[in-house]
Enzyme design. Structure first.
Site, short mmCIF file in Angstrom:
data_model
loop_
_atom_site.label_atom_id
_atom_site.label_comp_id
_atom_site.label_asym_id
_atom_site.label_seq_id
_atom_site.Cartn_x
_atom_site.Cartn_y
_atom_site.Cartn_z
N ASP A 8 4.23 2.70 -38.47
CA ASP A 8 4.66 2.79 -37.15
C ASP A 8 6.23 2.80 -37.06
OD1 ASP A 8 4.72 2.27 -34.33
OD2 ASP A 8 5.53 0.40 -34.80
N ASP A 10 9.00 2.02 -34.20
CA ASP A 10 9.90 1.16 -33.43
C ASP A 10 9.11 -0.23 -33.83
OD1 ASP A 10 11.52 2.74 -31.87
OD2 ASP A 10 9.58 3.33 -30.60
N GLY A 45 4.74 -0.83 -28.50
CA GLY A 45 3.83 0.25 -28.96
C GLY A 45 3.24 0.82 -28.00
N ARG A 48 4.92 5.64 -23.24
CA ARG A 48 5.86 5.72 -22.06
C ARG A 48 5.21 5.50 -20.40
NH1 ARG A 48 9.85 10.69 -21.49
NH2 ARG A 48 9.86 10.07 -24.03
N SER A 113 6.20 7.43 -30.01
CA SER A 113 7.32 7.81 -29.34
C SER A 113 7.73 9.46 -29.20
CB SER A 113 8.69 7.01 -29.82
OG SER A 113 9.47 7.84 -29.35
N ASN A 115 10.45 10.24 -29.05
CA ASN A 115 11.78 10.35 -29.81
C ASN A 115 11.70 10.07 -31.17
OD1 ASN A 115 13.60 10.85 -27.22
ND2 ASN A 115 12.36 8.96 -26.70
N ASP A 167 3.41 -3.18 -35.94
CA ASP A 167 3.99 -4.59 -35.19
C ASP A 167 3.39 -5.10 -33.69
OD1 ASP A 167 5.33 -2.35 -33.57
OD2 ASP A 167 6.82 -3.83 -32.92
P1 B16 Z 1 8.85 7.31 -25.92
P2 B16 Z 1 6.07 3.19 -31.78
C1 B16 Z 1 6.47 3.30 -29.35
O1 B16 Z 1 7.01 3.46 -30.38
C2 B16 Z 1 7.46 2.14 -28.60
O2 B16 Z 1 7.16 0.81 -29.44
C3 B16 Z 1 7.28 1.97 -27.19
O3 B16 Z 1 7.93 0.78 -26.73
C4 B16 Z 1 7.40 3.15 -26.38
O4 B16 Z 1 7.16 3.17 -25.05
C5 B16 Z 1 6.72 4.33 -27.09
O5 B16 Z 1 6.95 4.34 -28.46
C6 B16 Z 1 6.85 5.71 -26.48
O6 B16 Z 1 8.13 6.09 -26.64
O7 B16 Z 1 9.04 6.93 -24.68
O8 B16 Z 1 10.25 7.36 -26.67
O9 B16 Z 1 8.15 8.60 -26.04
O10 B16 Z 1 6.13 1.62 -31.89
O11 B16 Z 1 4.76 3.66 -31.93
O12 B16 Z 1 6.76 3.87 -32.89
MG MG Z 2 5.79 -0.48 -32.85
#
Ligand code: B16
Ligand code: MG
Length: 215
Positions: A8, A10, A45, A48, A113, A115, A167
């Protein structure tokens, strides 16, 4: 034997979880919606859209309003990650990635994400991973197993030969549903039993990746 590791992003490789939180907090404050750091724990995790739906609760927003709020939050988040550098990779990560590669174990990112690619580039990790599954890869978000199954397929591996490092509860749930081994990262809670951690369902629970080795 283990042939692949899926990380993962974030909260595991870097602390962008904090920037996600601050972007949601800014949006919630502007909208007059109740939100705080504690409420944010439930969003770890989470995609959005699901995150926004959680924050608005039963407030009646139109689909168009939801879209613009998601765009706004993303704008705040993207602004905040512009200054990410390789210094923002969490302790122990580079050592573990190098060790895995040396052992011939394949490495993927499994992040919800959209991003993720930008973050991986900024962290300087692109050359250290073999595949990226991100917010564009599959339709159904974690806790559905789809994202991790996609990552395993990209690596050409059977799910049962993969370990997921996560996490978030939603991510551990997704990995278990995919038939993979799981390592959950969560700060030690004094006096708490393993089941009380946010990643309590994981096969192994560790505080972080510092000093974590293959053997
Ligand atoms: P985005 P992960 C997740 O990343 C984040 O933990 C979560 O807070 C976020 O809302 C989600 O990605 C979507 O991200 O808005 O940038 O598309 O923990 O799966 O790496
Ligand atoms: Mg995460």
């Amino acid at each position: 034997a283990i042939q692949g590791f899926i990380f993962d992003l974030d909260g595991v490789l870097t602390d962008t979880a904090e920037w996600h939180y601050r972007a949601w907090q800014r949006l919630a404050d502007e909208e007059g919606l109740p939100f705080n750091r504690e409420a944010n724990e439930a969003l770890r995790g989470v995609s959005r859209r699901e995150s926004l739906l959680h924050i608005i609760g039963d407030q009646p927003y139109s689909e168009a309003a939801l879209q613009t709020m998601m765009e706004r939050k993303n704008r705040y988040y993207v602004e905040s990650i512009q200054n990410l550098t390789p210094q923002d990779v969490l302790p122990g990560v580079i050592e573990l990635l190098d060790e895995l590669r040396q052992a011939g174990i394949k490495i993927a990112i499994g992040s919800a994400s959209k991003n993720a690619r930008t973050v991986i580039e900024k962290l300087g990790l692109a050359d250290r991973v073999d595949a990226i599954a991100d917010g564009y890869s599959v339709e159904r978000p974690k806790p559905a197993p789809d994202l991790f199954l996609y990552a395993a397929a990209q690596l050409g591996l059977d799910p049962s030969h993969c370990v997921v490092v996560e996490d978030a509860a939603a991510g551990i749930e997704a990995a278990i549903a995919a038939g993979m081994w799981t390592i959950g990262l969560a700060p030690a809670v004094s006096g708490a039993s393993p089941e009380e951690h946010r990643v309590g369902a994981a096969h192994i629970v560790l505080p972080n990746l510092m000093g974590v080795h293959l053997t």
